[in-house]
Design a protein around this motif. Structure first.
Motif, PDB file in Angstrom:
ATOM      1  N   GLU A 190      -3.625   7.239   9.968  1.00  0.00           N
ATOM      2  CA  GLU A 190      -3.929   8.575   9.473  1.00  0.00           C
ATOM      3  C   GLU A 190      -4.584   8.522   8.095  1.00  0.00           C
ATOM      4  O   GLU A 190      -5.518   9.259   7.798  1.00  0.00           O
ATOM      5  N   PHE A 191      -4.074   7.626   7.219  1.00  0.00           N
ATOM      6  CA  PHE A 191      -4.633   7.519   5.866  1.00  0.00           C
ATOM      7  C   PHE A 191      -5.923   6.712   5.826  1.00  0.00           C
ATOM      8  O   PHE A 191      -6.517   6.518   4.769  1.00  0.00           O
ATOM      9  N   GLY A 192      -6.313   6.191   6.988  1.00  0.00           N
ATOM     10  CA  GLY A 192      -7.553   5.422   7.031  1.00  0.00           C
ATOM     11  C   GLY A 192      -7.436   4.044   6.409  1.00  0.00           C
ATOM     12  O   GLY A 192      -8.426   3.463   5.983  1.00  0.00           O
ATOM     13  N   LEU A 193      -6.206   3.517   6.347  1.00  0.00           N
ATOM     14  CA  LEU A 193      -6.025   2.220   5.692  1.00  0.00           C
ATOM     15  C   LEU A 193      -6.498   1.054   6.553  1.00  0.00           C
ATOM     16  O   LEU A 193      -6.586  -0.070   6.079  1.00  0.00           O
ATOM     17  N   ASP A 242       0.847  -1.190   0.000  1.00  0.00           N
ATOM     18  CA  ASP A 242       0.000   0.000   0.000  1.00  0.00           C
ATOM     19  C   ASP A 242       0.887   1.246   0.000  1.00  0.00           C
ATOM     20  O   ASP A 242       2.106   1.156  -0.115  1.00  0.00           O
ATOM     21  N   VAL A 243       0.231   2.388   0.084  1.00  0.00           N
ATOM     22  CA  VAL A 243       0.962   3.652   0.011  1.00  0.00           C
ATOM     23  C   VAL A 243       2.052   3.714   1.068  1.00  0.00           C
ATOM     24  O   VAL A 243       3.191   4.122   0.800  1.00  0.00           O
ATOM     25  N   VAL A 244       1.696   3.279   2.276  1.00  0.00           N
ATOM     26  CA  VAL A 244       2.639   3.420   3.383  1.00  0.00           C
ATOM     27  C   VAL A 244       3.873   2.556   3.151  1.00  0.00           C
ATOM     28  O   VAL A 244       5.009   3.011   3.332  1.00  0.00           O
ATOM     29  N   SER A 245       3.672   1.318   2.698  1.00  0.00           N
ATOM     30  CA  SER A 245       4.845   0.475   2.468  1.00  0.00           C
ATOM     31  C   SER A 245       5.715   1.044   1.354  1.00  0.00           C
ATOM     32  O   SER A 245       6.932   0.897   1.368  1.00  0.00           O
ATOM     33  N   GLN A 246       5.066   1.730   0.386  1.00  0.00           N
ATOM     34  CA  GLN A 246       5.844   2.402  -0.660  1.00  0.00           C
ATOM     35  C   GLN A 246       6.698   3.514  -0.057  1.00  0.00           C
ATOM     36  O   GLN A 246       7.868   3.667  -0.383  1.00  0.00           O
ATOM     37  N   MET A 247       6.065   4.293   0.837  1.00  0.00           N
ATOM     38  CA  MET A 247       6.779   5.414   1.438  1.00  0.00           C
ATOM     39  C   MET A 247       7.921   4.916   2.314  1.00  0.00           C
ATOM     40  O   MET A 247       9.018   5.468   2.296  1.00  0.00           O
ATOM     41  N   VAL A 248       7.665   3.845   3.051  1.00  0.00           N
ATOM     42  CA  VAL A 248       8.691   3.307   3.932  1.00  0.00           C
ATOM     43  C   VAL A 248       9.844   2.752   3.096  1.00  0.00           C
ATOM     44  O   VAL A 248      11.017   2.929   3.417  1.00  0.00           O
ATOM     45  N   ALA A 249       9.498   2.091   1.987  1.00  0.00           N
ATOM     46  CA  ALA A 249      10.529   1.528   1.125  1.00  0.00           C
ATOM     47  C   ALA A 249      11.384   2.644   0.523  1.00  0.00           C
ATOM     48  O   ALA A 249      12.583   2.497   0.317  1.00  0.00           O
ATOM     49  N   VAL A 288      12.379   5.897   8.214  1.00  0.00           N
ATOM     50  CA  VAL A 288      11.107   5.995   8.920  1.00  0.00           C
ATOM     51  C   VAL A 288      11.124   5.055  10.126  1.00  0.00           C
ATOM     52  O   VAL A 288      11.421   3.873   9.983  1.00  0.00           O
ATOM     53  N   PRO A 289      10.864   5.586  11.327  1.00  0.00           N
ATOM     54  CA  PRO A 289      10.832   4.697  12.500  1.00  0.00           C
ATOM     55  C   PRO A 289       9.680   3.707  12.400  1.00  0.00           C
ATOM     56  O   PRO A 289       8.654   4.006  11.787  1.00  0.00           O
ATOM     57  N   PRO A 290       9.836   2.513  13.008  1.00  0.00           N
ATOM     58  CA  PRO A 290       8.846   1.437  12.833  1.00  0.00           C
ATOM     59  C   PRO A 290       7.435   1.849  13.250  1.00  0.00           C
ATOM     60  O   PRO A 290       6.467   1.485  12.596  1.00  0.00           O
ATOM     61  N   GLY A 291       7.317   2.633  14.327  1.00  0.00           N
ATOM     62  CA  GLY A 291       5.990   3.017  14.789  1.00  0.00           C
ATOM     63  C   GLY A 291       5.276   3.962  13.829  1.00  0.00           C
ATOM     64  O   GLY A 291       4.051   4.030  13.800  1.00  0.00           O
ATOM     65  N   GLU A 292       6.074   4.652  13.017  1.00  0.00           N
ATOM     66  CA  GLU A 292       5.529   5.667  12.132  1.00  0.00           C
ATOM     67  C   GLU A 292       4.575   5.075  11.096  1.00  0.00           C
ATOM     68  O   GLU A 292       3.541   5.666  10.784  1.00  0.00           O
ATOM     69  N   SER A 293       4.932   3.874  10.559  1.00  0.00           N
ATOM     70  CA  SER A 293       4.085   3.299   9.513  1.00  0.00           C
ATOM     71  C   SER A 293       2.713   2.931  10.077  1.00  0.00           C
ATOM     72  O   SER A 293       1.698   3.080   9.400  1.00  0.00           O
ATOM     73  N   VAL A 294       2.700   2.479  11.341  1.00  0.00           N
ATOM     74  CA  VAL A 294       1.410   2.165  11.965  1.00  0.00           C
ATOM     75  C   VAL A 294       0.577   3.439  12.087  1.00  0.00           C
ATOM     76  O   VAL A 294      -0.617   3.460  11.787  1.00  0.00           O
TER      77      VAL A 294
END
Lengths: 340, 318
Positions: B58-61, B35-42, B47-53
């Protein structure tokens, strides 16, 4: 396949019907029996008489066989095709210099990595051609079944199925295939899946229209009156008589899929860079066009892969055009298969 | 059925299709792995681990898929297609900026196709089974068979690079400036070739069919000059069947624009789509897919309405 196809065979009636039944339907039976035979016979005799179509057949066969025997093929470690006609390994680099012009050793020159263009072009057919054939087979089968059900049963079934078809048609084929392959990954089967998913709809629409006409025939009513099940009426009596435009569409759309697959390769989607696939080869060399402003243009690196796609598709379309004339179906392939 | 009723009915049946287009678009993008977040993290390993959660929240995923769909649709109805993460602009800004270029390219392709196809088709039908027909048949088949990306590359190599007649790069002037229109010619011809070849074949078939009809014999018997018979009577009737495929051709022009824009670096939606795919910009991808779907549905609708206006028999079939 043609001997069985048109015969009226309704289980349960063979013993009870007796001679009377046989003679009553004898005329119909004969008509039924001849029609599907003549479909294929018409195609063959027309193809044999048309010079363009014969050239097309020769080119298609030659290119397909070349792609097959260019390099050995092995399935799970076992060699099933031992011939190796290509002069060099298509993936081996530096078998010649960088961008060597065509010569006796490298008939089509070499690319920027010193790979032999002729060998790569020969093997290149494997991807597009095989995907084109498999996709057409799958898409035609699915489309025929879907469209037949829709046309045969009519009513609300038809309405629902056709609205769904409108939905598929709303997506430009190449765009949808592009997105599917890009998001779900490339390779042989994903590409087949993506193109089949966008390609079946044309067949469905064509056969539905044809079935609406064919099902008006009296022999259909007769078969139903004799108690034949829907499935048997549809598959034995209606579809064989409605299949002609599908045959035309299938021949014409192989070319469209081949172009579509190469287009994805060209856009760098679906194949890993360096794959000896026609579109991917073009993509790898396209920047050589602009760098040689007015001067050196390594034309062999971009002309040959594209020329192969063109030759194959053109030949396929010449065959399809003649079949179209022979069957007088007037299918106009306006490119929902993925090309454009 | 009256014309108004037919049009109303046709418009109403387009609505569920448009709805379906949005569901399918949304469904494909969300069924895709990552998803978008895994793209951003990649893209950014710091990015700290807690940030993706937190971002997913926030994105409503984490919401149910239908809630996400409704959120997305609600945005669209208020003109908000979502953010494009790599350029921190909104998807609708990008689409609106690129749309005119693609429309211009498509319009050129359309006009080019008609200018070639109509006279070519007439010529082939009038000279049916003669040399001229064979030549135009061969030309039409070539036009359909030539891969547009290769045709574009070859045109560019010959006319823009070797002969230096056209620019190879974006002149960066206004959309309708002279430089831009000059640059448009090669991509326009490339995109119009397949469309014109397809249209020419249809034109030839329908024209040849019309020529066999009785009113043609009657017109000829009346002593009308052949020119009048063909241009006034036959042409008008055969153009009807060309309208039916116009919608299909729109879809093929949309497909074609993706490839052709990449070849010529034309700054339109097609090139944007390929870039969006490479960057995995889901919002932009969805916006473009939804737009192309809507355009094709509307083109179909328009073609049907024009067809009904031209040929009253059609309305009865519905």
């Amino acid at each position: 396949m043609s001997t069985e196809r048109g015969r009226i065979q309704i289980s349960g009636f063979e013993t009870g019907g007796g001679e009377d039944w046989e003679s009553e339907t004898a005329q119909e039976k004969q008509e039924e029996y001849v029609e599907p035979m003549s479909l294929w016979r018409r195609i063959v005799s027309r193809l044999a008489r048309d010079r363009l179509a014969l050239i097309g057949i020769v080119v298609v066969v030659l290119m397909t066989v070349t792609a097959l025997v260019a390099r050995p093929i092995s399935v799970s470690g076992m060699t099933v095709q031992p011939f190796s006609l290509a002069p060099f390994d298509p993936t081996a680099t530096a078998v010649g210099g960088r961008h060597d012009a065509p010569s006796m050793t490298h008939l089509m020159g070499t690319n920027r990595q010193g790979q032999d263009m002729l060998s790569r072009v020969m093997v290149g057919g494997r991807y597009s051609i095989s995907i084109g054939l498999v996709v057409t087979a799958i898409a035609a089968t699915v489309g025929v079944i879907y469209g037949s059900i829709s046309g045969y049963f009519g009513g609300w079934v038809d309405s629902v199925l056709m609205r769904f078809l409108d939905l598929v048609f709303a997506f430009p084929a190449l765009v949808l295939a592009l997105i599917l392959v890009a998001l779900f990954g490339g390779g042989f089967w994903p590409l087949v899946g993506a193109f089949a998913l966008v390609g079946w709809a044309s067949y469905a629409r064509i056969i539905r229209g044809e079935i609406l006409k064919v099902k008006q025939n009296e022999y259909v009513l007769a078969a139903k009156a004799l108690g034949a099940r829907d499935r048997s009426v549809l598959f034995r009596h209606i579809i064989p008589n409605a299949i002609a435009p599908v045959v035309v569409q299938a021949t014409l759309s192989i070319g469209t899929v081949v172009i579509g697959v190469a287009a994805l390769g060209f856009l760098g989607i679906g194949f890993s860079p360096g794959t000896p696939e026609w579109g991917t080869m073009l993509d790898a060399e396209r920047d050589t066009l602009a760098t040689g402003a007015g001067g050196a243009w390594y034309w062999w690196a971009t002309i040959f892969p594209g020329l192969m796609i063109f030759l194959f598709v053109m030949s396929m379309n010449m065959i399809g055009d003649v079949i179209n004339d022979a069957l007088d179906t007037q299918v106009d392939d306006v490119g929902h298969g993925g090309g454009g | 059925m009256s014309l108004q009723k037919y049009i109303l009915r046709r418009v109403l049946t387009s609505i569920p299709v448009l709805f379906g287009v949005s569901v399918v678009t949304f469904g494909i993008m969300h069924a895709a792995p990552g998803d978008v977040v895994s793209q951003m993290v990649a893209a950014n390993p710091n990015v700290p681990p807690g940030e993706s959660v937190r971002l997913r929240e926030e994105f409503g995923l984490n919401d149910p898929i239908w809630v996400q769909y409704l959120d997305w649709m609600q945005g669209i109805f208020t003109g908000d297609f979502g953010e494009v993460y790599s350029s921190s602009r909104s998807a609708d800004t990008i689409v609106m900026a690129r749309l005119p270029e693609t429309l211009l390219l498509g319009a050129f392709g359309w006009v080019f196709a008609i200018l070639i196809a109509v006279p070519g088709g007439i010529y082939a039908a009038v000279n049916k089974d003669e040399l001229g027909d064979d030549v135009s048949r061969f030309a039409a088949l070539s036009g359909i068979s030539i891969p547009n990306f290769w045709l574009g590359l070859m045109l560019m190599a010959i006319f823009a690079v070797q002969l230096d007649l056209f620019p190879t790069l974006d002149p960066q002037t206004g959309l309708l400036s002279r430089e831009m229109l000059w640059w448009l010619i090669l991509p326009g011809v490339t995109i119009g070739t397949a469309a014109s070849a397809n249209m020419m074949r249809i034109m030839r078939t329908s024209m040849a069919e019309e020529l066999n009809k009785e009113y043609v014999t009657a017109a000829r018997a009346k002593g009308l000059p052949e020119r009048t018979v063909i241009l006034k009577h036959v042409l008008r009737n055969s153009l009807i069947s060309v309208t039916t495929v116009a919608a299909f051709l729109t879809a093929s022009l949309v497909s074609g624009s993706v490839v052709v824009e990449v070849v010529f670096a034309w700054p339109g939606l097609g090139r944007e789509l390929v870039e969006a795919i490479q960057l995995r910009e889901i919002n932009l991808l969805m916006a473009i897919t939804l737009l192309t779907g809507a355009v094709v549905v509307l083109a179909n609708l328009l073609a049907d309405i024009v067809y009904a206006l031209l040929d009253p028999r059609i309305r009865d079939e519905y």
